[in-house]
Design an enzyme around this catalytic site. Structure first.
Site, PDB file in Angstrom:
ATOM      1  N   GLY A 295       4.173   8.527   0.927  1.00  0.00           N
ATOM      2  CA  GLY A 295       5.123   9.338   1.870  1.00  0.00           C
ATOM      3  C   GLY A 295       6.407   8.272   1.825  1.00  0.00           C
TER       4      GLY A 295
ATOM      5  N   LEU B  74      -4.439   4.282  -3.532  1.00  0.00           N
ATOM      6  CA  LEU B  74      -5.734   4.537  -3.358  1.00  0.00           C
ATOM      7  C   LEU B  74      -6.011   6.065  -3.371  1.00  0.00           C
ATOM      8  CD1 LEU B  74      -7.470   1.942  -0.970  1.00  0.00           C
ATOM      9  CD2 LEU B  74      -7.035   1.588  -3.114  1.00  0.00           C
TER      10      LEU B  74
ATOM     11  N   ALA C 276       0.727  -1.181  -0.085  1.00  0.00           N
ATOM     12  CA  ALA C 276      -0.107   0.026   0.047  1.00  0.00           C
ATOM     13  C   ALA C 276       0.882   1.234   0.248  1.00  0.00           C
ATOM     14  CB  ALA C 276      -0.880  -0.093   1.231  1.00  0.00           C
TER      15      ALA C 276
ATOM     16  N   CYS D 277      -6.036  13.753   6.698  1.00  0.00           N
ATOM     17  CA  CYS D 277      -5.673  14.009   5.492  1.00  0.00           C
ATOM     18  C   CYS D 277      -6.584  14.914   4.592  1.00  0.00           C
ATOM     19  CB  CYS D 277      -5.531  12.501   4.737  1.00  0.00           C
ATOM     20  SG  CYS D 277      -7.042  11.571   4.445  1.00  0.00           S
TER      21      CYS D 277
ATOM     22  N   SER E 110       5.829   4.076   3.516  1.00  0.00           N
ATOM     23  CA  SER E 110       5.341   3.176   2.582  1.00  0.00           C
ATOM     24  C   SER E 110       6.350   3.056   1.162  1.00  0.00           C
ATOM     25  CB  SER E 110       3.942   3.384   1.905  1.00  0.00           C
ATOM     26  OG  SER E 110       3.865   4.605   1.411  1.00  0.00           O
TER      27      SER E 110
ATOM     28  N   CYS F 254     -10.803   4.858   8.516  1.00  0.00           N
ATOM     29  CA  CYS F 254     -10.366   4.492   7.219  1.00  0.00           C
ATOM     30  C   CYS F 254      -9.494   3.366   7.125  1.00  0.00           C
ATOM     31  CB  CYS F 254      -9.319   5.566   6.801  1.00  0.00           C
ATOM     32  SG  CYS F 254      -8.464   5.622   5.206  1.00  0.00           S
TER      33      CYS F 254
ATOM     34  N   GLY G 173       3.007   0.687   5.562  1.00  0.00           N
ATOM     35  CA  GLY G 173       4.103   1.585   6.322  1.00  0.00           C
ATOM     36  C   GLY G 173       3.564   1.695   7.695  1.00  0.00           C
TER      37      GLY G 173
END
Length: 376
Positions: A23, A45, A19, A209, A26, A113, A137
Site C-alpha cells: 500500500g 509477508l 514492513a 483483508c 508502507s 495479526c 506504516g
C-alpha cells in the site's frame, strides 16, 4: 521531508527493515527510510492465498499487493524479500476469527495479526536480518518519554490506529518505528506522487483483508460449517420472538437483520448464547454497560490512576474510566469501570486505556457487567 528514526548510531551505518504491505503508507515509509542513507530492506509477508487474491483491490499481503511492494522496492533501489506465512496466519488469525464467532464473541483480527504475525514473527525476521529497527506504516506515534519509548495516538485522529496496537509490548516498542505518526494522509500520498510511486493513488485497505466484500458470515461458514445452525431469537424474559439462520449473522448492539415485527420499541442484540444457539434481544437500555472484565492485559504505562479514558471500538470516542488492575471478580483479573454507561460493548472486543494521547495498554473483554439490573 526527513524523519528521525531515533537510532543510536549514524544512519549511514544503520540497517532499517520496512514492513511493506504493497500500500501507499508502507511504500512511503520505505522511501523515507531510503532518504536517510541507511541500508533499507523491504519485507512482505504473504498471509493468504496468492491466487485467490491476485485481482483483489483494497487488501494487503497477497497477490497484486506483493507485486506492488516489489515494484516500489525496485523503484527505490532497495532489497525486497517475500516470506510465506500463510499457514501461521491461518492458524493464529483466520481460525481464531472463526472460533470467536462460534463462541458468540466479537473478534478483532487486525489486533491478533499485529500481536502475532506482524509484531512477533516479522520483528524476529528483522532482527535475524541484523536490522537496527523495524519500520511500519501504522498511524501511531512513538514518543521517547522519561521511562523509555511510549505509544501515542497519531497526530491525525481520522487515521489513528493506536487501538489496534494495544498489545504491543515494551520490548517490541523499543525496536519499532512509525514514521507516519505525525503526518496526515494527503501528505503521505503527495510524497508518493513526488517520487513517482505507482501506489500513490492506490485505495486504502478496506475492512478485514481476508474477508471479501465485508461478508464475515460466509468466511466463518466456510471454515466452520456448523456456524450456520439455526436457533431462536428471544427477549429478555425468554419469550421466543423468531428464528435466526446462525449466530454468525449477529453481534451485540446490532439492530438490523432481526426481522421481528410488531414490537413496541426497537430491539437490539443484547447477548448471544452459543450453547443454546440463542440470540437475546432487548431495548437499547439493556445494552448499557458499566464495567468490563479483561483478560490478556498488556500494560505499557506506569502507575496512572487518574484522568484515564478507554475505547472499546477503534472509532469510538474515548470514554472516561477508572481502571482497577487485578480487581475483577476478586480473582486476579482486571476491570475497567465506565463513569457513564457505555453501549454496544461485547466480549471479544478490546478495551484500550489511554492517558491523554498515550496508550497505557489494554486487554480483551471477557465479560460485561450491565449498568443497571435487567431481566435474565
Amino acid at each position: 521531508m526527513t524523519v528521525d528514526f531515533q537510532l543510536d548510531r549514524p544512519l549511514s551505518e544503520a540497517r532499517i527493515v520496512v514492513a511493506m504491505s504493497g500500500g501507499v503508507d508502507s511504500s512511503v515509509v520505505a522511501a523515507l527510510a531510503a532518504r536517510t542513507g541507511a541500508e533499507v530492506i523491504g519485507v512482505t509477508l504473504q498471509l493468504y492465498d496468492y491466487g485467490a487474491a491476485v485481482q483483489r483491490t483494497g487488501s494487503c499481503c497477497a497477490g497484486q499487493d506483493i507485486y506492488d511492494a516489489r515494484t516500489v522496492a525496485d523503484r527505490l533501489g532497495i532489497a525486497h524479500y517475500v516470506f510465506d506465512y500463510e499457514s501461521r496466519f491461518k492458524g493464529s488469525v483466520i481460525d481464531r476469527f472463526a472460533d470467536e464467532y462460534m463462541k458468540g464473541r466479537t473478534p478483532i483480527p487486525c489486533i491478533s495479526c499485529n500481536q502475532g504475525v506482524k509484531f512477533t514473527d516479522l520483528l524476529s525476521l528483522a532482527k535475524d536480518l541484523g536490522a537496527d529497527c523495524l519500520a511500519t506504516g501504522h498511524y501511531v506515534r512513538r514518543v521517547l518519554g522519561p521511562n523509555g519509548a511510549e505509544l501515542h495516538r497519531a497526530a491525525d485522529p481520522a487515521r489513528d490506529q493506536s487501538y489496534f496496537l494495544f498489545a504491543t509490548t515494551q520490548e517490541q516498542l523499543d525496536y519499532l518505528r512509525f514514521p507516519l505518526g505525525d503526518m496526515p494522509k494527503p501528505a503521505v500520498r503527495e510524497i508518493a506522487r513526488e517520487l513517482g510511486l505507482l501506489v500513490a493513488d492506490k485505495p486504502d485497505s478496506q475492512d478485514i483483508c481476508f474477508v471479501p466484500n465485508g461478508d464475515y458470515a460466509s468466511v466463518v461458514k466456510k471454515i466452520r460449517p456448523e456456524a450456520a445452525a439455526e436457533g431462536e431469537i428471544v427477549d429478555l424474559e425468554g419469550r421466543v420472538l423468531g428464528r435466526h439462520q446462525g449466530l454468525i449473522h449477529f453481534t451485540v448492539g446490532q439492530r438490523r437483520g432481526l426481522e421481528i415485527g410488531g414490537q413496541p420499541e426497537p430491539l437490539y442484540v443484547v447477548r448471544l448464547e452459543p450453547e443454546a444457539r440463542r440470540v437475546v434481544v432487548g431495548p437499547k437500555a439493556a445494552l448499557a454497560v458499566r464495567t468490563v472484565k479483561l483478560d490478556g492485559l498488556n500494560w505499557l504505562g506506569e502507575d496512572q490512576r487518574e484522568g484515564l479514558t478507554a475505547k472499546v471500538r477503534s472509532m469510538a470516542k474515548p470514554a472516561p474510566v477508572r481502571f482497577d488492575p487485578g480487581s475483577a471478580s476478586g480473582a486476579g483479573g482486571e476491570a475497567v469501570h465506565f463513569l457513564a454507561p457505555e453501549y454496544g460493548v461485547a466480549p471479544g472486543q478490546a478495551a484500550v486505556i489511554y492517558d491523554g494521547d498515550r496508550v497505557l495498554g489494554g486487554g480483551w473483554i471477557e465479560e460485561t457487567v450491565p449498568a443497571e439490573p435487567i431481566s435474565a
